[in-house]
Design a protein around this motif. Structure first.
Motif, PDB file in Angstrom:
ATOM      1  N   MET A   1       0.845  -1.172   0.000  1.00  0.00           N
ATOM      2  CA  MET A   1       0.000   0.000   0.000  1.00  0.00           C
ATOM      3  C   MET A   1       0.895   1.241   0.000  1.00  0.00           C
ATOM      4  SD  MET A   1      -2.950   1.261   2.713  1.00  0.00           S
ATOM      5  CE  MET A   1      -2.266   0.446   4.091  1.00  0.00           C
ATOM      6  N   LEU A   2       0.649   2.156  -0.940  1.00  0.00           N
ATOM      7  CA  LEU A   2       1.471   3.354  -1.039  1.00  0.00           C
ATOM      8  C   LEU A   2       1.102   4.399  -0.001  1.00  0.00           C
ATOM      9  CD1 LEU A   2       1.698   3.780  -4.907  1.00  0.00           C
ATOM     10  CD2 LEU A   2       3.397   2.841  -3.355  1.00  0.00           C
ATOM     11  N   PHE A   3      -0.175   4.497   0.350  1.00  0.00           N
ATOM     12  CA  PHE A   3      -0.615   5.471   1.339  1.00  0.00           C
ATOM     13  C   PHE A   3      -0.925   4.732   2.627  1.00  0.00           C
ATOM     14  CE2 PHE A   3      -3.660   8.071   3.622  1.00  0.00           C
ATOM     15  CZ  PHE A   3      -3.035   9.304   3.585  1.00  0.00           C
ATOM     16  N   ASN A   4      -0.199   5.065   3.675  1.00  0.00           N
ATOM     17  CA  ASN A   4      -0.345   4.405   4.958  1.00  0.00           C
ATOM     18  C   ASN A   4      -0.892   5.418   5.964  1.00  0.00           C
ATOM     19  OD1 ASN A   4      -0.001   3.234   7.487  1.00  0.00           O
ATOM     20  ND2 ASN A   4       1.978   2.343   6.988  1.00  0.00           N
ATOM     21  N   PRO A   5      -2.207   5.362   6.262  1.00  0.00           N
ATOM     22  CA  PRO A   5      -2.789   6.365   7.165  1.00  0.00           C
ATOM     23  C   PRO A   5      -2.195   6.332   8.575  1.00  0.00           C
ATOM     24  CG  PRO A   5      -4.398   4.660   6.615  1.00  0.00           C
ATOM     25  CD  PRO A   5      -3.195   4.417   5.763  1.00  0.00           C
ATOM     26  N   ILE A   6      -1.773   5.178   9.040  1.00  0.00           N
ATOM     27  CA  ILE A   6      -1.159   5.101  10.372  1.00  0.00           C
ATOM     28  C   ILE A   6       0.179   5.831  10.366  1.00  0.00           C
ATOM     29  CG2 ILE A   6      -0.201   3.548  12.123  1.00  0.00           C
ATOM     30  CD1 ILE A   6      -2.377   1.516  11.225  1.00  0.00           C
ATOM     31  N   ALA A   7       0.950   5.644   9.298  1.00  0.00           N
ATOM     32  CA  ALA A   7       2.231   6.358   9.186  1.00  0.00           C
ATOM     33  C   ALA A   7       2.004   7.868   9.134  1.00  0.00           C
ATOM     34  CB  ALA A   7       2.994   5.886   7.954  1.00  0.00           C
ATOM     35  N   VAL A   8       0.940   8.293   8.483  1.00  0.00           N
ATOM     36  CA  VAL A   8       0.624   9.725   8.404  1.00  0.00           C
ATOM     37  C   VAL A   8       0.342  10.280   9.802  1.00  0.00           C
ATOM     38  CG1 VAL A   8      -1.122  11.377   7.585  1.00  0.00           C
ATOM     39  CG2 VAL A   8      -0.136   9.711   6.003  1.00  0.00           C
ATOM     40  N   ILE A   9      -0.451   9.568  10.590  1.00  0.00           N
ATOM     41  CA  ILE A   9      -0.769  10.019  11.951  1.00  0.00           C
ATOM     42  C   ILE A   9       0.490  10.033  12.821  1.00  0.00           C
ATOM     43  CG2 ILE A   9      -2.080   9.484  14.054  1.00  0.00           C
ATOM     44  CD1 ILE A   9      -3.788  10.588  11.742  1.00  0.00           C
ATOM     45  N   VAL A  10       1.283   8.984  12.746  1.00  0.00           N
ATOM     46  CA  VAL A  10       2.521   8.919  13.542  1.00  0.00           C
ATOM     47  C   VAL A  10       3.479  10.038  13.114  1.00  0.00           C
ATOM     48  CG1 VAL A  10       4.565   7.518  14.074  1.00  0.00           C
ATOM     49  CG2 VAL A  10       2.291   6.476  14.080  1.00  0.00           C
ATOM     50  N   ALA A  11       3.577  10.275  11.820  1.00  0.00           N
ATOM     51  CA  ALA A  11       4.440  11.356  11.328  1.00  0.00           C
ATOM     52  C   ALA A  11       3.958  12.703  11.861  1.00  0.00           C
ATOM     53  CB  ALA A  11       4.473  11.354   9.803  1.00  0.00           C
ATOM     54  N   ALA A  12       2.651  12.920  11.853  1.00  0.00           N
ATOM     55  CA  ALA A  12       2.100  14.175  12.385  1.00  0.00           C
ATOM     56  C   ALA A  12       2.428  14.318  13.863  1.00  0.00           C
ATOM     57  CB  ALA A  12       0.597  14.223  12.155  1.00  0.00           C
ATOM     58  N   LEU A  13       2.276  13.243  14.612  1.00  0.00           N
ATOM     59  CA  LEU A  13       2.570  13.278  16.050  1.00  0.00           C
ATOM     60  C   LEU A  13       4.055  13.486  16.333  1.00  0.00           C
ATOM     61  CD1 LEU A  13       0.155  10.476  17.292  1.00  0.00           C
ATOM     62  CD2 LEU A  13      -0.102  12.953  17.606  1.00  0.00           C
ATOM     63  N   SER A  14       4.900  13.073  15.392  1.00  0.00           N
ATOM     64  CA  SER A  14       6.341  13.235  15.603  1.00  0.00           C
ATOM     65  C   SER A  14       6.739  14.700  15.711  1.00  0.00           C
ATOM     66  CB  SER A  14       7.138  12.548  14.482  1.00  0.00           C
ATOM     67  OG  SER A  14       7.077  13.292  13.276  1.00  0.00           O
ATOM     68  N   THR A  15       5.941  15.600  15.127  1.00  0.00           N
ATOM     69  CA  THR A  15       6.257  17.026  15.233  1.00  0.00           C
ATOM     70  C   THR A  15       6.192  17.501  16.684  1.00  0.00           C
ATOM     71  OG1 THR A  15       3.982  17.780  14.828  1.00  0.00           O
ATOM     72  CG2 THR A  15       5.416  17.498  12.899  1.00  0.00           C
ATOM     73  N   PHE A  16       5.323  16.863  17.478  1.00  0.00           N
ATOM     74  CA  PHE A  16       5.236  17.222  18.900  1.00  0.00           C
ATOM     75  C   PHE A  16       6.490  16.770  19.648  1.00  0.00           C
ATOM     76  CE2 PHE A  16       0.804  17.474  17.683  1.00  0.00           C
ATOM     77  CZ  PHE A  16       0.350  18.578  18.393  1.00  0.00           C
ATOM     78  N   VAL A  17       6.976  15.585  19.313  1.00  0.00           N
ATOM     79  CA  VAL A  17       8.189  15.071  19.963  1.00  0.00           C
ATOM     80  C   VAL A  17       9.374  15.967  19.615  1.00  0.00           C
ATOM     81  CG1 VAL A  17       9.780  13.116  20.142  1.00  0.00           C
ATOM     82  CG2 VAL A  17       7.314  12.711  19.979  1.00  0.00           C
ATOM     83  N   VAL A  18       9.505  16.297  18.339  1.00  0.00           N
ATOM     84  CA  VAL A  18      10.595  17.183  17.913  1.00  0.00           C
ATOM     85  C   VAL A  18      10.462  18.542  18.599  1.00  0.00           C
ATOM     86  CG1 VAL A  18      11.661  18.389  15.951  1.00  0.00           C
ATOM     87  CG2 VAL A  18      10.919  16.017  15.701  1.00  0.00           C
ATOM     88  N   GLY A  19       9.243  19.082  18.633  1.00  0.00           N
ATOM     89  CA  GLY A  19       9.020  20.378  19.275  1.00  0.00           C
ATOM     90  C   GLY A  19       9.333  20.363  20.751  1.00  0.00           C
ATOM     91  N   PHE A  20       8.978  19.272  21.429  1.00  0.00           N
ATOM     92  CA  PHE A  20       9.255  19.142  22.860  1.00  0.00           C
ATOM     93  C   PHE A  20      10.757  19.226  23.114  1.00  0.00           C
ATOM     94  CE2 PHE A  20      10.203  16.449  26.577  1.00  0.00           C
ATOM     95  CZ  PHE A  20       9.447  17.110  27.545  1.00  0.00           C
ATOM     96  N   ILE A  21      11.532  18.592  22.252  1.00  0.00           N
ATOM     97  CA  ILE A  21      12.996  18.617  22.397  1.00  0.00           C
ATOM     98  C   ILE A  21      13.561  19.952  21.895  1.00  0.00           C
ATOM     99  CG2 ILE A  21      15.163  17.565  21.619  1.00  0.00           C
ATOM    100  CD1 ILE A  21      13.512  14.880  21.429  1.00  0.00           C
ATOM    101  N   TRP A  22      13.169  20.357  20.687  1.00  0.00           N
ATOM    102  CA  TRP A  22      13.739  21.528  20.013  1.00  0.00           C
ATOM    103  C   TRP A  22      13.518  22.809  20.821  1.00  0.00           C
ATOM    104  CZ3 TRP A  22      16.675  21.106  15.716  1.00  0.00           C
ATOM    105  CH2 TRP A  22      16.990  22.268  15.012  1.00  0.00           C
TER     106      TRP A  22
END
Length: 158
Positions: A1-22
């Motif tokens: 499958m080329l579009f992975n909705p779970i990966a999209v959600i996890v990728a979106a949430l990763s911005t919070f982790v990066v922001g928390f550190i950054w």
């Protein structure tokens, strides 16, 4: 499958982790606050539900569009008009298959997108707002790192 909705959600949430550190005061948080003119008192006055809710929405929107930029197979499918039986798409898939579907490849495209798309946009706006280069580099750096990680997640997660 080329579009992975779970990966999209996890990728979106990763911005919070990066922001928390950054934006941690021990990393760039204190400098960013000084350069943006935000005080701790002013930050505490913000509507956190609104800020974090809209941040999540916008991060999901970015992550939703990223497959188009980081997965070549999606570009080939789009070029075929979405027709999976199109000769050009089938030829591309026969030659390349899943060759470019990796964390490393997605990270590369995410980094390039951040460097050549987000940095210039952030810099133009910041120059007119008379923000410092420290502010521009901290803000753009956050998005370059975030898009690198988001691209890796979206392209590499099968």
């Amino acid at each position: 499958m080329l579009f992975n909705p779970i990966a999209v959600i996890v990728a979106a949430l990763s911005t919070f982790v990066v922001g928390f550190i950054w934006y941690n005061p021990k990393v760039f948080g204190t400098i960013w606050m000084q350069e943006s003119g935000i005080t701790e008192e002013k930050a505490k006055q913000g509507n956190m539900i609104k800020i974090f809710g809209l941040t999540l929405l916008f991060s999901i929107m970015i992550a939703f569009m990223l497959p188009t930029f980081v997965i070549h197979q999606i570009g080939a499918l789009q070029a075929s008009g979405g027709n999976v039986t199109d000769e050009a798409y089938l030829a591309f898939m026969q030659v390349h298959g899943e060759r470019f579907l990796s964390f490393k490849h997605g990270a590369l495209h995410g980094f390039i997108l951040g460097l050549f798309f987000v940095l210039p946009i952030t810099a133009v706006n910041s120059l007119f707002e008379q923000k410092s280069w420290k502010y521009i580099l901290i803000t753009s750096g956050y998005w370059i790192v975030s898009l690198t990680i988001m691209g890796a997640i979206i392209c590499g997660w099968h």
